[in-house]
Design a protein around this motif. Structure first.
Motif, PDB file in Angstrom:
ATOM      1  N   PRO A  30       0.403   2.586   3.990  1.00 13.97           N
ATOM      2  CA  PRO A  30       0.588   3.146   2.641  1.00 13.97           C
ATOM      3  C   PRO A  30      -0.048   2.284   1.548  1.00 13.97           C
ATOM      4  O   PRO A  30      -0.640   2.815   0.607  1.00 13.97           O
ATOM      5  N   ASP A  35       3.801  11.755  -0.820  1.00 14.06           N
ATOM      6  CA  ASP A  35       4.908  10.957  -0.288  1.00 14.06           C
ATOM      7  C   ASP A  35       4.613   9.469  -0.357  1.00 14.06           C
ATOM      8  O   ASP A  35       5.458   8.657  -0.717  1.00 14.06           O
ATOM      9  N   ILE A  36       3.372   9.125  -0.002  1.00 18.01           N
ATOM     10  CA  ILE A  36       3.000   7.708  -0.030  1.00 18.01           C
ATOM     11  C   ILE A  36       3.097   7.175  -1.451  1.00 18.01           C
ATOM     12  O   ILE A  36       3.655   6.109  -1.704  1.00 18.01           O
ATOM     13  N   GLN A  74       4.818   8.388  -3.942  1.00 16.90           N
ATOM     14  CA  GLN A  74       6.195   8.375  -4.414  1.00 16.90           C
ATOM     15  C   GLN A  74       6.928   7.136  -3.902  1.00 16.90           C
ATOM     16  O   GLN A  74       7.578   6.426  -4.657  1.00 16.90           O
ATOM     17  N   ALA A  75       6.790   6.876  -2.610  1.00 18.53           N
ATOM     18  CA  ALA A  75       7.487   5.738  -2.021  1.00 18.53           C
ATOM     19  C   ALA A  75       6.949   4.427  -2.576  1.00 18.53           C
ATOM     20  O   ALA A  75       7.711   3.527  -2.924  1.00 18.53           O
ATOM     21  N   ARG A 119       7.878   3.930  -6.236  1.00 19.99           N
ATOM     22  CA  ARG A 119       9.306   3.635  -6.345  1.00 19.99           C
ATOM     23  C   ARG A 119       9.542   2.168  -6.036  1.00 19.99           C
ATOM     24  O   ARG A 119      10.298   1.477  -6.687  1.00 19.99           O
ATOM     25  N   GLN A 120       8.834   1.690  -5.000  1.00 24.21           N
ATOM     26  CA  GLN A 120       8.903   0.288  -4.590  1.00 24.21           C
ATOM     27  C   GLN A 120       8.557  -0.648  -5.727  1.00 24.21           C
ATOM     28  O   GLN A 120       9.276  -1.576  -6.027  1.00 24.21           O
ATOM     29  N   ARG A 148      10.156  -5.359  -6.839  1.00 23.53           N
ATOM     30  CA  ARG A 148      10.110  -6.256  -5.688  1.00 23.53           C
ATOM     31  C   ARG A 148       9.154  -7.405  -5.925  1.00 23.53           C
ATOM     32  O   ARG A 148       9.404  -8.523  -5.533  1.00 23.53           O
ATOM     33  N   ASP A 176       7.514  14.814  -5.563  1.00 24.59           N
ATOM     34  CA  ASP A 176       8.472  15.133  -4.511  1.00 24.59           C
ATOM     35  C   ASP A 176       8.255  16.549  -3.985  1.00 24.59           C
ATOM     36  O   ASP A 176       8.248  16.792  -2.782  1.00 24.59           O
TER      37      ASP A 176
END
Lengths: 402, 228
Positions: free
Chosen positions: B98, B142-143, B145-146, B149-150, B155, B173
Motif C-alpha cells: 500500500p 481502499d488503499i 483510505q487506510a 487514516r494511518q 503515527r 469508502d
C-alpha cells in the motif's frame, strides 16, 4: 503446497552436561592418581617402619588395583557412579582400619599412616558422585567413623586429638559436592539455551525458505498463470477457468505466506471468486483494506473464518442466480477491530419484505455467523441492486498494524 | 492495426505498456487489441526502453500503463515522475505494498489497477486516465483510505500529511465498496459532478506541492536525456 518441513522436534542437547560429567570424572581420576602416588611414595620411603612388609605391599597393591578399576570404569562410562563410589568408600574405610593395624609399631602413638592422607585426597571423589548433600554427609561419616574408631581402638589415641583429623573429610567432600552441583546446573542451562538457539535457527531458516518460495512463485509462476487464464491463447474455456481457479488459490496462499499466515481467508475468497466467474459472474475482489490492516488469518478463530466464507459463498450464489447481472464487488476490510465483508451488485434486487424462498441467506448461515459473534445485514430494493455486509468482530488480542 | 493508424483514426486511445514480465506484457497487449478502442504504440520491458521517439510526436501515447515493480523490488517512482510530466501514467501491479501505491500516486500516477483486474475495469480506467481524470478503482480507494487514516492518526510526524474532508472519506469508502460515481452521488445526496470534484480534490491533495516540484525535476531529467 504442504509445509512438510514443519515441526520436527530436535533432540534435546546434552552436550554441555556430558562434557561436565566427563570433567568431573577426570577430577576423580586426578585425585585418585594423586592419592596412589602418595601412598606408593610413602609406602616405599617408610617401608622399614612396618612390621609386616608383605602385608603392607599387599594392601597398597589392593588399593591401587581397586583405584585403577574405579577409574577405568568411570572413564569408560563418562560419569561417576554413586554405587561404585559408595563401595569405594566402604573399601577405603576397611583399608583404613587394616592400615591402622599394620602401622602400630614400637613408636606407639605416632602413626606412620599412608591410608589417612590417601583417604583425604580421594575424598573429593565422594562429593562429586552424589546429588544430595545429605548422602554426601552420610557417606563421609563412614570414612570419618572408620578413621576415628581405628585411631582410638587400635592406636589408642585420645579421641579429641583425632576429631579434627576426622572432620577434615567433611569440607573436602562438601566443597567438591557444591562445585560439582554448580557445574551441573550451569551445563544444564547451557544445554537448554543451545536447544532454544538451534530451534530458533531452524525456524528462521524455514521461514526464509518459505519467503523465498513465495516470492519466486509470486513473481513468476503466478503472473504467468493469471495471464494464461485471462488471455486467449488457451481456447478451452473450461481449462482457462480451471487455471484461473488454481491461480486464485495460489495467489491467496502466496499472499498469506508472505505475510506470515496460512492465507486461509484470502485463499478461500479467491477460490469463491473464481468459481463465481465460472458461472458467469465476474466478481471484483477488493482486499486492499484487509491487506493494509495486516491481520493474520491465524489470529481469527476458525469458526469465524468458516462462517464468513460460507456466508459469502451463499451470497455469491444468490447473486449469480437472481441478480441478473454479470459483475459484483466483494470487499474485505478491517474497521475498528471488525472484519467487514461486503458484496455489492447492481442487479434486480428484491423486496426484503417478501420472504421468498432462496433469497437472502439461509437461516443456518445467519445462525453460524451470529454464533461466531458476527452480524449479517442485507439491503435491497427492487431495481436497486443488493448490498450484503457481514461484520465479524476480531479477538481483542489482535493488533492490526493500521 | 497500422491501417487504422494511417487513416488517422484519432478516436483511438494510444497506449504504451511497460512491464518486465513478458507474458503479462503480451496479455495486456492482447487484451487491449481485442477492441478497436485502443492502439498499443509501444510494449517495452522497462521505462528506460521508452525512448524519446516513443513519447513525443505522432506516436505519443495518451496513457502509459506501467508495472509498479518492473525494475526490481522497489517501485519505479522516478519513472512515474518523468513520464507523468509528458503523458499520463496508469500504474498496474500484481500486488503492491500500500505504501508503494500511495507513493506512486503522489509521484504523479493517475490511477492504480491490480493486474488481475478484469478487462472491463482496465479499459474503463484507461478511458478515464486518457481523458485526464483520476482512475480511482475500488482497490486504490481502499488503499488510500487506510493509508490516509494511518497518517492522520499521527503515527509518524509527516511533513506532508494529507487530511480528507468527511465527504471525501465517505466517497472513498463507497467507491471501495464498488459503487459508481453516480451511485455515490445518490447516496451522499449530491450531484455526480460534485462526486467527480471530490475525487479530483483527493488526487490534488495527494499531489499538491509535489506537482510543480516533480514536473520541474522531470523536465530537467528529460532534457538531460535528450542531450545524451
Amino acid at each position: 503446497m504442504t509445509d512438510a518441513a514443519a515441526a520436527v522436534p530436535s533432540a534435546r542437547s546434552t552436550r554441555g552436561q556430558t562434557q561436565t560429567e566427563q570433567a568431573l570424572v577426570h577430577a576423580l581420576v586426578f585425585f585418585r592418581v594423586a592419592g596412589l602416588l602418595q601412598i606408593s611414595i610413602a609406602g616405599y620411603v617408610d617401608l622399614d617402619r612396618y612390621r609386616s612388609i608383605p602385608l603392607v605391599v599387599a594392601l597398597i597393591t589392593a588399593v591401587a588395583a581397586q583405584g585403577a578399576l574405579l577409574c577405568a570404569y568411570s572413564l569408560r562410562r563418562g560419569h561417576t557412579s554413586p554405587s561404585w563410589i559408595t563401595a569405594d568408600v566402604v573399601f577405603c574405610a576397611v583399608c583404613l582400619t587394616i592400615d591402622a593395624g599394620l602401622t602400630t609399631g614400637p613408636y606407639g602413638r605416632s602413626w606412620v599412616d599412608f591410608m589417612y592422607p590417601f583417604s583425604v585426597i580421594t575424598s573429593y571423589g565422594v562429593g562429586i558422585a552424589y546429588r544430595r548433600w545429605t548422602t554426601v554427609v552420610a557417606v563421609t561419616t563412614i570414612l570419618a567413623a572408620a578413621y576415628l574408631t581405628s585411631a582410638t581402638a587400635i592406636h589408642h589415641d585420645l579421641i579429641w586429638n583425632d576429631i579434627p583429623d576426622a572432620l577434615t573429610y567433611y569440607p573436602n567432600t562438601l566443597v567438591a559436592w557444591a562445585v560439582a552441583r554448580q557445574l551441573r546446573h550451569t551445563s544444564r542451562n547451557l544445554d537448554q539455551h543451545l536447544d532454544v538457539a538451534v530451534t530458533a535457527a531452524a525456524d528462521l531458516a524455514r521461514e526464509r525458505e518459505r519467503l523465498r518460495h513465495a516470492r519466486i512463485l509470486h513473481d513468476r509462476v503466478l503472473q504467468t498463470m493469471e495471464a494464461l487464464a485471462q488471455g486467449q491463447w488457451i481456447t478451452d474455456a473450461d481449462l482457462r477457468a480451471h487455471i484461473a481457479e488454481e491461480a486464485a488459490w495460489l495467489r491467496g496462499l502466496v499472499q498469506g505466506a508472505s505475510r506470515g499466515d496460512d492465507g486461509d481467508l484470502l485463499a478461500n475468497m479467491q477460490v469463491l471468486v473464481q468459481r463465481a466467474s465460472h458461472h458467469g459472474l465476474r466478481v471484483r475482489l477488493n482486499d486492499s483494506g484487509y491487506q493494509v490492516a495486516d491481520v493474520s488469518s491465524r489470529q481469527i478463530p476458525a469458526e469465524s473464518i468458516a462462517a464468513v466464507i460460507d456466508a459469502t459463498r451463499e451470497a455469491l450464489f444468490n447473486v449469480t442466480k437472481h441478480a441478473g447481472v454479470d459483475t459484483a464487488t466483494l470487499r474485505l476490510t478491517v474497521v475498528d477491530h471488525t472484519l467487514v465483508v461486503s458484496l455489492l451488485d447492481h442487479g434486480r434486487g428484491f423486496d426484503p419484505q417478501l420472504r421468498r424462498h432462496g433469497l437472502g441467506l439461509d437461516q443456518s448461515i445467519h445462525a453460524r455467523v451470529a454464533e461466531a459473534g458476527g452480524t449479517v445485514e442485507i439491503n435491497s430494493a427492487p431495481g436497486a441492486g443488493t448490498h450484503m455486509e457481514i461484520r465479524m468482530p476480531l479477538p481483542e488480542k489482535i493488533s492490526p498494524h493500521g | 492495426m497500422s491501417d487504422a493508424w494511417n487513416s488517422g483514426d484519432w478516436d483511438m486511445i494510444r497506449v504504451a505498456i511497460v512491464d518486465d514480465h513478458p507474458i503479462a506484457l503480451r496479455g495486456i497487449t492482447g487484451l487491449l487489441c481485442e477492441t478497436e478502442q485502443f492502439h498499443v504504440t509501444a510494449a517495452v520491458a522497462t521505462a528506460a526502453d521508452l525512448t524519446h521517439g516513443h513519447l513525443v510526436g505522432e506516436a505519443a501515447p495518451d496513457v502509459v500503463i506501467m508495472d509498479l515493480y518492473h525494475d526490481g523490488h522497489d517501485p519505479c517512482l522516478a519513472a512515474i515522475v518523468q513520464l507523468s510530466a509528458v503523458t499520463r501514467v496508469l500504474v498496474v501491479s500484481a500486488s503492491a505494498k500500500p505504501s508503494d501505491v500511495v507513493g506512486a500516486v503522489r509521484a504523479g500516477a493517475s490511477g492504480y489497477v491490480t493486474k488481475h483486474a478484469d478487462a472491463q475495469l482496465l479499459r474503463a480506467a484507461l478511458e478515464t486516465v486518457a481523458a485526464g481524470g483520476f482512475a480511482l478503482s475500488a482497490h486504490l480507494a481502499d488503499i488510500l483510505q487506510a493509508s490516509l487514516r494511518q497518517s492522520s492518526s499521527g503515527r509518524a510526524p509527516d511533513s506532508d500529511v494529507v487530511t480528507l474532508s468527511a465527504r471525501e472519506e465517505q466517497t472513498l469508502d463507497l467507491i471501495a465498496e464498488g459503487f459508481t460515481h453516480a451511485q455515490v452521488a445518490t447516496r451522499l445526496g449530491v450531484s455526480k459532478a460534485t462526486v467527480d470534484t471530490y475525487v479530483e480534490r483527493i488526487r490534488s491533495k495527494l499531489q499538491v506541492g509535489n506537482k510543480a516540484e516533480l514536473t520541474r525535476a522531470a523536465m530537467e531529467r528529460l532534457k538531460a536525456r535528450d542531450r545524451q
